[in-house]
Design an enzyme around this catalytic site. Structure first.
Site, short mmCIF file in Angstrom:
data_model
loop_
_atom_site.label_atom_id
_atom_site.label_comp_id
_atom_site.label_asym_id
_atom_site.label_seq_id
_atom_site.Cartn_x
_atom_site.Cartn_y
_atom_site.Cartn_z
N TRP A 224 -35.42 -109.21 -8.38
CA TRP A 224 -34.96 -107.82 -8.37
C TRP A 224 -35.30 -107.19 -7.04
O TRP A 224 -36.41 -107.34 -6.52
CB TRP A 224 -35.65 -107.06 -9.51
CG TRP A 224 -35.05 -105.74 -9.86
CD1 TRP A 224 -35.36 -104.53 -9.34
CD2 TRP A 224 -34.04 -105.49 -10.86
NE1 TRP A 224 -34.62 -103.53 -9.92
CE2 TRP A 224 -33.79 -104.10 -10.86
CE3 TRP A 224 -33.33 -106.31 -11.73
CZ2 TRP A 224 -32.87 -103.51 -11.71
CZ3 TRP A 224 -32.41 -105.71 -12.58
CH2 TRP A 224 -32.18 -104.35 -12.57
N ASP A 289 -14.10 -112.90 -8.36
CA ASP A 289 -14.46 -111.85 -9.31
C ASP A 289 -15.26 -110.71 -8.68
O ASP A 289 -15.96 -109.99 -9.38
CB ASP A 289 -15.26 -112.47 -10.46
CG ASP A 289 -15.35 -111.55 -11.68
OD1 ASP A 289 -14.33 -110.96 -12.04
OD2 ASP A 289 -16.45 -111.43 -12.25
#
Length: 409
Positions: A224, A289
């Site tokens: 993260w 995508d």
């Protein structure tokens, strides 16, 4: 000497000066930049294999503190990372102290907190290495191994814009369930002798869980980014509509790039060139995508385009979706440094480098040979596309010098 002769002599000297400036000094500058690109490539190749080791030398800092300090507006991690192996070892082995459903999105993931308070995103294995995802180029579940491979490709290309990723095996029964929130725990079930969960997301269904091999689940862990660097989401200018029969403007308007260049943040700064770099990156991994992307907040277009969420990649090695390169072949510009790096990776070097970089990952082999061969072939297609641009517009118009100083102070 007569005045007329003096004027002629001065004119000749002026022409010689201009010639020296344009053709010699500028060429020396370009040569110096190219030599630095070559040195950077050799440094990357030397440090390519990252062995996961538990010890951090010469520091009292935690691996999480070091990784957080690496992040700057134009890089997630620096060029030289002697601590990378220790950080990735911590990601792959540190005790899980909390597990929750993933952040908002369409695909299954879990948000884990590791010992020391570090958040990571866990994406579970869905397919075997040789499974081929048929259909649209964005079809299928997320591929956890694609996240691992994409991170190392980011290193090889010298972009350094992808968060750190490593493979990890977790025991769902002993490592996850005892520390899981009620929301995550309520999605666990048993299928045969295997522990499974389906989480919470747009496409998450109880009928389509991710299942461990017994209790042990293979997956990827993505570090993260530090909370001091909040993210801003942007719609990708070359995003798809995802609606049958409805094309996005870029799919039918060959002059679309001209319109993009007139809109912020693509009208100045590095963002458009980041889009081009990302198109090359996505084409190599087969990712069609990227409908949105993230940068750091309040960056006024100066921050990098962060290469997050690369799991819709490496689905079908036989499918080379050329439309992913639309930003490149419609704008016909690319960084000189990117072009140099792509040329250094020709003749099988890219395949060899990627295979070497992935060799020490805990879930190795990360990619099948079919996917490694596909990346090499796609590289040739990228270089052929750039050549079409240079043949049409000339090298000077296509190859853009954009080297931004990067600080890790």
């Amino acid at each position: 000497m007569k005045l007329k002769q003096r004027v002629v002599l001065l004119a000749i000297l002026l022409v010689i000066f201009i010639f020296t400036k344009v053709f010699l000094i500028d060429n020396l500058d370009t040569s110096a930049a190219n030599r630095e690109d070559q040195r950077a490539f050799h440094r990357m190749m030397t440090g390519l294999r990252v062995e996961l080791v538990p010890k951090l030398d010469h520091t009292l800092q935690s691996p999480w503190e070091i990784a957080a300090q690496w992040v700057v507006p134009r890089e997630v991690y620096p060029e030289e990372t002697p601590e990378l192996g220790a950080i990735m070892h911590a990601m792959a082995t540190k005790k899980i102290i909390k597990a929750d459903v993933g952040y908002k999105g369409t695909q299954l993931k879990a948000l884990l907190i590791l010992e020391g308070g570090q958040k990571v995103v866990f994406k579970p294995k869905r397919y075997s290495r040789d499974y081929i995802v048929e259909g649209e180029p964005y079809a299928g579940y997320d591929r956890h191994n694609a996240e691992v491979a994409a991170f190392h490709l980011d290193r090889i290309l010298g972009f350094r814009r992808a968060p750190l990723v490593v493979g990890r095996y977790v025991n769902l029964r002993t490592e996850i369930k005892p520390v899981a929130t009620e929301q995550l725990l309520s999605t666990f079930l048993t299928v045969g002798n295997n522990t499974c969960f389906y989480g919470k997301c747009y496409y998450c269904r109880e009928t389509e869980p991710a299942c461990a091999d017994g209790d042990t689940m293979e997956g990827s862990v993505t570090l993260w980014l530090p909370d001091v660097w909040p993210l801003q989401k942007h719609r990708h200018p070359w995003g798809r509509t995802y609606r049958e029969g409805k094309l996005a403007r870029w799919e039918y308007d060959e002059s679309y790039c001209d319109a993009v260049k007139k809109t912020s943040p693509y009208d100045s700064g590095p963002r458009l060139l980041d889009i081009i770099d990302t198109a090359v990156f996505d084409y190599l991994i087969g990712n069609a995508d990227r409908h949105h992307y993230e940068s750091f907040q309040d960056d006024e277009g100066a921050s990098m385009l962060i290469l997050l969420d690369n799991a819709k990649s490496f689905g079908n090695p036989s499918l080379d979706e050329r439309s992913i390169l639309a930003p490149l072949y419609q704008c016909c510009i690319i960084r000189v440094s990117t072009w140099n790096r792509l040329n250094y990776l020709k003749n099988g070097v890219l395949k060899s480098a990627l295979k070497s970089a992935l060799a020490h990952d805990p879930i190795s082999p990360v990619l099948s040979d079919f996917h490694l061969d596909a990346v090499d072939q796609r590289l040739l297609n990228v270089l052929a596309t750039i050549k079409q641009c240079t043949d049409q517009f000339g090298m000077d118009a296509v190859l853009v010098e954009d080297r931004m100083p990067l600080s890790h102070l």
